[in-house]
Design a protein around this motif. Structure first.
Motif, PDB file in Angstrom:
ATOM      1  N   THR A   7      -7.022  -4.648 -64.575  1.00  0.00           N
ATOM      2  CA  THR A   7      -8.119  -3.426 -65.042  1.00  0.00           C
ATOM      3  C   THR A   7      -9.311  -3.525 -64.990  1.00  0.00           C
ATOM      4  O   THR A   7     -10.162  -2.565 -63.957  1.00  0.00           O
ATOM      5  N   PHE A  29      -3.743   2.737 -68.676  1.00  0.00           N
ATOM      6  CA  PHE A  29      -4.222   2.893 -68.187  1.00  0.00           C
ATOM      7  C   PHE A  29      -4.997   2.949 -67.096  1.00  0.00           C
ATOM      8  O   PHE A  29      -5.556   3.663 -65.783  1.00  0.00           O
ATOM      9  N   ASN A  30      -4.319   1.496 -65.950  1.00  0.00           N
ATOM     10  CA  ASN A  30      -4.329   0.722 -64.967  1.00  0.00           C
ATOM     11  C   ASN A  30      -4.032   2.087 -63.555  1.00  0.00           C
ATOM     12  O   ASN A  30      -4.887   2.933 -62.578  1.00  0.00           O
ATOM     13  N   CYS A  58     -14.013   7.119 -65.020  1.00  0.00           N
ATOM     14  CA  CYS A  58     -13.601   6.298 -64.627  1.00  0.00           C
ATOM     15  C   CYS A  58     -14.321   5.215 -65.772  1.00  0.00           C
ATOM     16  O   CYS A  58     -13.718   4.394 -66.680  1.00  0.00           O
ATOM     17  N   ILE A  72      -7.969   8.050 -60.728  1.00  0.00           N
ATOM     18  CA  ILE A  72      -8.909   8.647 -61.138  1.00  0.00           C
ATOM     19  C   ILE A  72     -10.328   8.251 -59.621  1.00  0.00           C
ATOM     20  O   ILE A  72     -10.382   9.438 -59.721  1.00  0.00           O
ATOM     21  N   CYS A  73     -10.433   6.887 -59.597  1.00  0.00           N
ATOM     22  CA  CYS A  73     -10.962   6.465 -58.404  1.00  0.00           C
ATOM     23  C   CYS A  73     -11.275   7.315 -57.250  1.00  0.00           C
ATOM     24  O   CYS A  73     -11.793   6.950 -56.390  1.00  0.00           O
ATOM     25  N   ALA A  75      -6.277   4.611 -64.373  1.00  0.00           N
ATOM     26  CA  ALA A  75      -7.745   4.572 -63.468  1.00  0.00           C
ATOM     27  C   ALA A  75      -7.948   4.603 -62.055  1.00  0.00           C
ATOM     28  O   ALA A  75      -8.587   5.012 -61.679  1.00  0.00           O
ATOM     29  N   GLU A  76      -6.590   3.737 -61.543  1.00  0.00           N
ATOM     30  CA  GLU A  76      -6.881   3.765 -60.143  1.00  0.00           C
ATOM     31  C   GLU A  76      -6.497   5.313 -59.331  1.00  0.00           C
ATOM     32  O   GLU A  76      -7.048   5.432 -58.515  1.00  0.00           O
ATOM     33  N   LEU A 107     -14.643   6.483 -69.320  1.00  0.00           N
ATOM     34  CA  LEU A 107     -13.169   6.245 -69.974  1.00  0.00           C
ATOM     35  C   LEU A 107     -12.543   4.584 -70.510  1.00  0.00           C
ATOM     36  O   LEU A 107     -12.419   4.594 -71.481  1.00  0.00           O
ATOM     37  N   PHE A 108     -13.321   4.144 -69.175  1.00  0.00           N
ATOM     38  CA  PHE A 108     -13.490   2.487 -69.836  1.00  0.00           C
ATOM     39  C   PHE A 108     -13.305   2.226 -71.148  1.00  0.00           C
ATOM     40  O   PHE A 108     -12.643   1.038 -71.760  1.00  0.00           O
ATOM     41  N   LYS A 147      -5.490  13.399 -67.463  1.00  0.00           N
ATOM     42  CA  LYS A 147      -6.907  12.684 -68.090  1.00  0.00           C
ATOM     43  C   LYS A 147      -6.812  13.816 -69.416  1.00  0.00           C
ATOM     44  O   LYS A 147      -7.702  13.071 -69.738  1.00  0.00           O
ATOM     45  N   VAL A 160     -12.649  -1.536 -62.519  1.00  0.00           N
ATOM     46  CA  VAL A 160     -13.384  -0.567 -63.631  1.00  0.00           C
ATOM     47  C   VAL A 160     -14.435  -1.103 -62.396  1.00  0.00           C
ATOM     48  O   VAL A 160     -15.833  -0.481 -63.023  1.00  0.00           O
TER      49      VAL A 160
END
Length: 472
Positions: free
Chosen positions: A337, A303-304, A319, A310-311, A307-308, A322-323, A285, A341
């Motif tokens: 993506t 990024f995907n 998340c 982080i979620c 993001a996954e 950040l997106f 991060k 999100v």
């Protein structure tokens, strides 16, 4: 201790079961053998005379043989009693070996049985390599090398992919000396040291934390004229990151760039992937934050993954923010993506932002899938905004892909929870019109709810619908 009577009874029962199973499989073999003899390919669906091949019987036979190989102590004797010589061919042997991929010695015994008891069977490279993979996977190294010698005696080459598989499994077991010995002896097997083989050796060295040896191997790889690929960089970066050596990973990428061997993807993306694979989420991060501040964005695949991850930790707000940051910096999201999100925003009740992201995906040319708009629908229902949910669903039926069965099931369930049984009944009817068969519990939920609300006529019509749909 079992009594004498109990033992005799058990033996007779087991014999009866075995006899019954074998009798049924013999009947099956009688039906499939002529068809297979008449067909050039038993899986093509039609024979030379235009008759359909009974694939179900054939696969049932393979399943039965596989069970014998896995479980029968005297598998050769049992297989001989089946009288299946007419169907012991490369296709069948390969399928049985693949089905028994976790049973090394048993697979070896079956392969030897097929070769020795059926002279018409001539094993191909495919069966040999499948057996080698099984023996390597189960760590039966001595037997594996016997098979290699058999291949060499028959002038059957060993492909680089199989060598790579064996080296990787040596590495997973910590047998690095054996991996190095095989790597150095490849000339004896007429197998070239390809990039794939180098990558497997790098993987084995990183598995035992021998990074100095891995770095020396990279230099040798370049000296020999073999070009590193994305996997080469990923293996080393992942290995260094998993050992907490982020600085070494960065220095390696910078050095390779100076020498003109630029990785197929950007070095920072490899670092982020390596940190994620090693479980260093906070470091990943931080690296992305630093990139966005400097005006750079990660690769969309990287990024995907971030993001996954982080979620999964529950930091959904982070998340979403950040997106927004990376999109402002120039990231071009793909459908995956948007899925990640939108689901994240909907879960925390940020419906307005989920809407905005969905509309952004439509502007980018994506037609919304049910998996994209289902989370927003669920968020509406959870907040009790049924009218908004119904309106949004009608809009998505026009702009997006048609709703699927899971989406309708969710709609009916959420309507029933909110006491909107008439709407739930309408969705049931809509499902059947689209030839999507509702689940029994959906019918039960709606009919019970309608009866409790005093709408007995509508409940009766739904019951009649269920009877007509299911043909009860």
């Amino acid at each position: 201790m079992l009594s004498m009577f109990a033992r005799i009874f058990l033996q007779r029962t087991l014999y009866s079961v075995t006899f019954t199973n074998n009798t049924s499989i013999f009947r099956c073999l009688k039906t499939i053998t002529p068809s297979i003899d008449q067909c050039s390919n038993p899986f093509s669906g039609k024979g030379s005379y235009g008759r359909s091949v009974p694939n179900d019987d054939y696969f049932a036979t393979i399943h039965h043989i596989s069970n014998i190989v896995r479980r029968d102590i005297y598998l050769e004797r049992t297989l001989n009693k089946m009288h299946i010589s007419s169907i012991v061919k490369s296709e069948l042997v390969y399928r049985v070996l693949r089905s028994c991929c976790q049973h090394g010695i048993e697979s070896f015994r079956f392969f030897n049985w097929a070769r020795t008891q059926h002279p018409q069977y001539d094993p191909t490279t495919v069966e040999f390599e499948e057996l080698l993979k099984t023996l390597a996977r189960t760590a039966h190294w001595e037997t594996m090398w016997k098979v290699v010698q058999q291949m060499k005696a028959q002038n059957i080459p060993i492909s680089p992919s199989i060598v790579s598989f064996i080296i990787e499994h040596y590495g997973k077991r910590g047998l690095i000396d054996q991996a190095v010995e095989l790597f150095n002896r490849l000339k004896n097997f007429d197998c070239p040291q390809t990039t794939e083989v180098y990558n497997s050796m790098l993987f084995a060295l990183c598995e035992v934390k021998n990074f100095q040896g891995a770095y020396a191997l990279i230099r040798r790889m370049i000296r020999k004229g073999t070009v590193p690929d994305k996997q080469t960089y990923s293996i080393l970066v992942n290995g260094w990151c998993s050992a907490g050596k982020m600085r070494e990973a960065q220095e390696f990428l910078e050095e390779m760039s100076r020498k003109g061997f630029n990785p197929p993807v950007r070095g920072r993306d490899l670092l982020i992937d390596g940190l994620l694979n090693a479980g260093y989420l906070e470091s990943a991060k931080g690296l992305v934050r630093k990139m966005t501040k400097e005006g750079f964005v990660p690769d969309v695949g990287t990024f995907n993954s971030l993001a996954e991850a982080i979620c999964k930790t529950g930091e959904i707000d982070f998340c979403i923010d950040l997106f927004s940051d990376v999109c402002r910096s120039g990231l071009c999201p793909d459908i995956e993506t948007y899925k990640i999100v939108i689901t994240a925003a909907s879960k925390v009740g940020r419906i307005d932002e989920a809407f905005q992201i969905l509309h952004k995906s439509i502007e980018d040319g994506h037609r919304p899938f049910p998996s994209l708009y289902a989370p927003i629908l669920k968020a509406f229902f959870r907040r009790g905004q049924f009218d908004d949910a119904f309106s949004f669903f009608s809009d998505m039926k026009l702009k997006g892909h048609p709703p699927n069965r899971p989406l309708y099931t969710m709609l009916i369930k959420m309507c029933a929870r909110g006491g909107r049984f008439v709407e739930a009944a309408n969705y049931l009817v809509e499902m059947t019109e689209l030839t999507l068969l509702p689940m029994s519990r959906s019918f039960d939920m709606v009919t019970d709810g309608l009866k409790n609300c005093g709408k007995h006529d509508l409940a009766k019509r739904i019951e009649q619908l269920e009877i007509s749909v299911k043909g009860i």
